[in-house]
Each structure stands twice: as C-alpha cells, then as structure tokens.
Design an enzyme around this catalytic site. Structure first.
Site, short mmCIF file in Angstrom:
data_model
loop_
_atom_site.label_atom_id
_atom_site.label_comp_id
_atom_site.label_asym_id
_atom_site.label_seq_id
_atom_site.Cartn_x
_atom_site.Cartn_y
_atom_site.Cartn_z
N ILE A 12 0.83 -1.20 0.00
CA ILE A 12 0.00 0.00 0.00
C ILE A 12 0.87 1.26 0.00
O ILE A 12 0.58 2.22 -0.72
CB ILE A 12 -0.95 0.00 1.21
N LEU A 79 2.37 4.30 7.38
CA LEU A 79 1.88 3.00 6.91
C LEU A 79 2.73 1.82 7.37
O LEU A 79 2.30 0.67 7.28
CB LEU A 79 1.80 2.97 5.38
N THR A 130 -6.50 -0.58 9.93
CA THR A 130 -7.25 -1.67 9.30
C THR A 130 -8.63 -1.82 9.94
O THR A 130 -8.83 -1.47 11.11
CB THR A 130 -6.48 -2.99 9.44
N ASP A 131 -9.56 -2.40 9.19
CA ASP A 131 -10.88 -2.71 9.75
C ASP A 131 -10.83 -3.90 10.71
O ASP A 131 -11.78 -4.13 11.46
CB ASP A 131 -11.90 -2.95 8.65
N GLU A 132 -9.72 -4.62 10.73
CA GLU A 132 -9.63 -5.80 11.59
C GLU A 132 -9.64 -5.43 13.08
O GLU A 132 -9.90 -6.29 13.93
CB GLU A 132 -8.39 -6.62 11.25
N TYR A 155 -2.07 -9.53 15.33
CA TYR A 155 -1.95 -8.42 14.37
C TYR A 155 -2.97 -7.33 14.66
O TYR A 155 -2.63 -6.15 14.83
CB TYR A 155 -2.11 -8.92 12.94
N SER A 156 -4.25 -7.70 14.71
CA SER A 156 -5.29 -6.68 14.87
C SER A 156 -5.20 -6.02 16.25
O SER A 156 -5.48 -4.82 16.39
CB SER A 156 -6.68 -7.27 14.64
N ALA A 157 -4.77 -6.77 17.26
CA ALA A 157 -4.59 -6.17 18.59
C ALA A 157 -3.47 -5.13 18.58
O ALA A 157 -3.58 -4.08 19.22
CB ALA A 157 -4.29 -7.26 19.62
N LYS A 159 -2.54 -3.36 15.96
CA LYS A 159 -3.02 -2.19 15.23
C LYS A 159 -4.03 -1.40 16.05
O LYS A 159 -4.04 -0.16 16.01
CB LYS A 159 -3.63 -2.61 13.89
N ASN A 185 -7.12 -4.94 0.97
CA ASN A 185 -6.57 -4.41 -0.27
C ASN A 185 -6.12 -5.53 -1.21
O ASN A 185 -5.75 -6.62 -0.76
CB ASN A 185 -5.37 -3.51 0.02
N LYS A 194 -0.21 -13.08 0.53
CA LYS A 194 -1.61 -12.78 0.80
C LYS A 194 -2.50 -13.53 -0.20
O LYS A 194 -2.04 -14.03 -1.23
CB LYS A 194 -1.84 -11.27 0.70
#
Length: 348
Positions: A12, A79, A130-132, A155-157, A159, A185, A194
């Site tokens: 990104i 980013l 992220t939306d996660e 990961y989401s924690a 972020k 993305n 991915k």
C-alpha cells in the site's frame, strides 16, 4: 507538500508514493526494508527529483529524529507495519515491536518536530490502520467509525493499540492527527503471501490453491490504487482528530473471490489440457481465531470528502491478474523470501 511516508516500499505504501509523486508532491520514503518490502515497487519514481529514500527502522527513535530534522516534512503518512495475520500468530513479538513501539516512536518524533517548528497549522500525522481492529461481524451490519474495538489476532490487537496511541497523542498533546481504517486491499505489487497473489501464483504453478475452512469468510475488497487515492484525500482534507473508514463496497466470500480470480485466469491463460484452474482448489484447516466477516460503511468519507471507489471488484481483479501475468520478473524475485509459499499461522 513534502510528505514523509513510512513503509513506502510495501504494497500500500508504494501505491501512495507513486500516486503522490504523480500529483506533484515531494515524498520521503522511510522503510526498514524487511521481508515484504520491495524497492522495485518504486522503479517508476525512483529517479524523480521529488522522491528520496531513507533506510530507517521506525523502532529506531534517534534515526527518526534525524530524518525529521533533515527533511522537514509538511505531513506524515504512517503505513509501516507488520500486517500478515498468519505471521502474527507464529511470531507476535515483531508485531508488538513494530506496530506499537514503532508507532509510539513515530508519534514522539513527529510531536517533537512539530513543537520545535512552532506547531504549524498545516501539519498532519495520518495513521493508516485496518478494519480488523473492529473484530468480526455476523451476517448483518457494517463497521462504522463508532464501532467498538474488538481485535481477535495479535496483528489486529497491535493495530488497535497503535490507533489508541494516535488518538491519545491528539487528545493529550494536541498533535494534529487523522486516522483511517481500510478493508482488504488487492492489486499490483501485492507481496506473494496474501490471498490474491497466492491464488494467482499457485494456479500458474500447478499447485494446490488453499482455502481456509469452508471459504465462507466474507471480506470487503478494495483496489489498492483506489485506497491510495482515498489516503491522500484524507491526509489533505480530512478533519483533524477524525477517523475515516475506507471500503471498496465489494463484499465477497473468500471462495467467491478465488473462483472469480480463477475464471479470469481460465480466460486469459487457459490450460493446455482444457481443464479449469478451479480444479486446484483445496480446502485446508481454518486459521486460528479466523474472523467471519468484515464490512465497512464508507458513508463518512463519501459525504465529508466526496470519495468513492472507482473500480468494481470484477474490474480490479481483472486488472490485478493481468498485472501478474505481465510482471513475472517482479514476483519471481520474491518467491525465495522467508515464509513465501509456506502455510503459516498453525503453531497455535
């Protein structure tokens, strides 16, 4: 503007750098060049006089201070992050160090610089997330900017933690921040670990195409160049202290997405024996803690900033498949990097 972009050699980040340069901005790309970074993503702008590169790790506060002092940016687009959920399951420490400690370092370096400059009104610190962080949805509903955080993976924690730090630095110190949370993305230059590039490259190699569980997990798919456009808009015109959800308005189950990709490949590069690439689909054990559904309500960014995605998922997937068919030299050079082609995230 002169924009300091962290993680600009990533998927990104490089899309943001290319678009910013094309629009006449100066860009300082700060990247540690870890396993998923690729400077070849920036070949089209590397000789542009408005582009400069600093090989710096955001975990190194002193190096960040030096970058701010040297380049004196007008804005920051942050980013740089560890972003692969499966890798976070196997090795969460890197995610804590980069996504949390690294973001703290960026906030403090930016705050020190902004304060020393007399707190210029035009300065922005744009944190890309992220939306996660919102967790998992049921069959109905959408994530809004007011959805409570409920991260489920390391990961989401990590972020979510970085998002909270950014908001705290705005509330406590007045740092002028903008925060965005995006959906999944896909597109050109996507590192081959991915889902979308794995499907394309495994299909071309005649390998099994793994789908977690039943393939019924739902994601909202956002073409990376549309995302870059939204990010620059949020950085330039977003309201300070506000967050914006960026989605593609293209919900698909993983199985639907994979079958769409393989249908495009069947058309663009048919197999010699006449069979379909779909015959290579293999269902494998699900990822631990796999969120069932993500879906973003992009009303705020549409109403306040006038942004909508420019391509449908069908158009974007066709562009993406064609890019991988046309750029074999790019992805072949990445296939021997650590973890590529392996099933990760199973140690749990």
């Amino acid at each position: 503007m002169k924009i300091l972009v962290t993680g600009g050699a990533g998927f990104i980040g490089s899309a943001v750098v290319r678009l910013a340069i094309s629009r006449g901005h100066e860009v300082v790309n700060v990247d540690a060049l870890t396993y998923a970074a690729c400077l070849a993503n920036l070949d089209s702008v590397s000789d542009n006089p408005g582009y400069s590169f600093e090989h710096v790790d955001i975990r190194d506060r002193d190096a960040l201070n030096a970058v701010f002092a040297k380049h004196e940016p007008d804005a920051v687009m942050h980013l740089a992050a560890e972003s692969h959920v499966d890798r976070s399951i196997d090795g969460p420490a890197d995610f804590i160090e980069t996504n949390i400690q690294g973001t703290f370092n960026m906030l403090e370096a930016a705050r020190s610089y902004w304060t020393a400059k007399g707190k210029p009104e035009g300065f922005r610190f744009h944190h890309i997330s992220t939306d996660e962080v919102f967790g998992s949805l049921g069959a109905e509903g959408l994530f809004t900017e007011d959805t409570p955080y409920d991260p489920r993976s390391p990961y989401s924690a990590s972020k979510a933690s970085s998002d909270h730090l950014v908001n705290a630095w705005h509330e406590t110190y007045g740092l002028p921040v903008v925060l965005t949370n995006c959906s999944n993305n896909y597109g050109p230059y996507h590192f081959p670990e991915k889902l979308v590039p794995v499907v394309i490259l495994n299909a071309l190699a005649g390998k099994a195409i793994p789908i977690y569980g039943k393939g019924d997990n739902v994601r909202d798919w956002l073409y990376v160049e549309d995302h870059a456009d939204a990010l620059l808009l949020a950085m330039e015109k977003g309201e300070i202290g506000r967050s914006y959800n960026i989605g593609g308005e293209n919900e698909r189950t993983n199985l639907e997405l994979v079958e769409s990709l393989l249908s495009i490949l069947d058309d663009k590069r048919p197999k010699a024996d006449g069979s379909s690439y779909k015959d290579q689909i293999t269902f494998v054990a699900d990822r631990p803690g796999h969120d069932q559904r993500y879906a973003i309500d992009p009303t705020r960014i549409r109403n306040e900033l006038g942004w909508r995605p420019s391509v449908t998922v069908e158009q974007g997937l066709e562009l993406t498949v064609q890019w991988y068919l046309d750029n074999e030299d790019w992805w072949q050079a990445l296939l021997d990097r650590k973890g590529v082609g392996e099933r990760l995230g199973v140690k749990a």
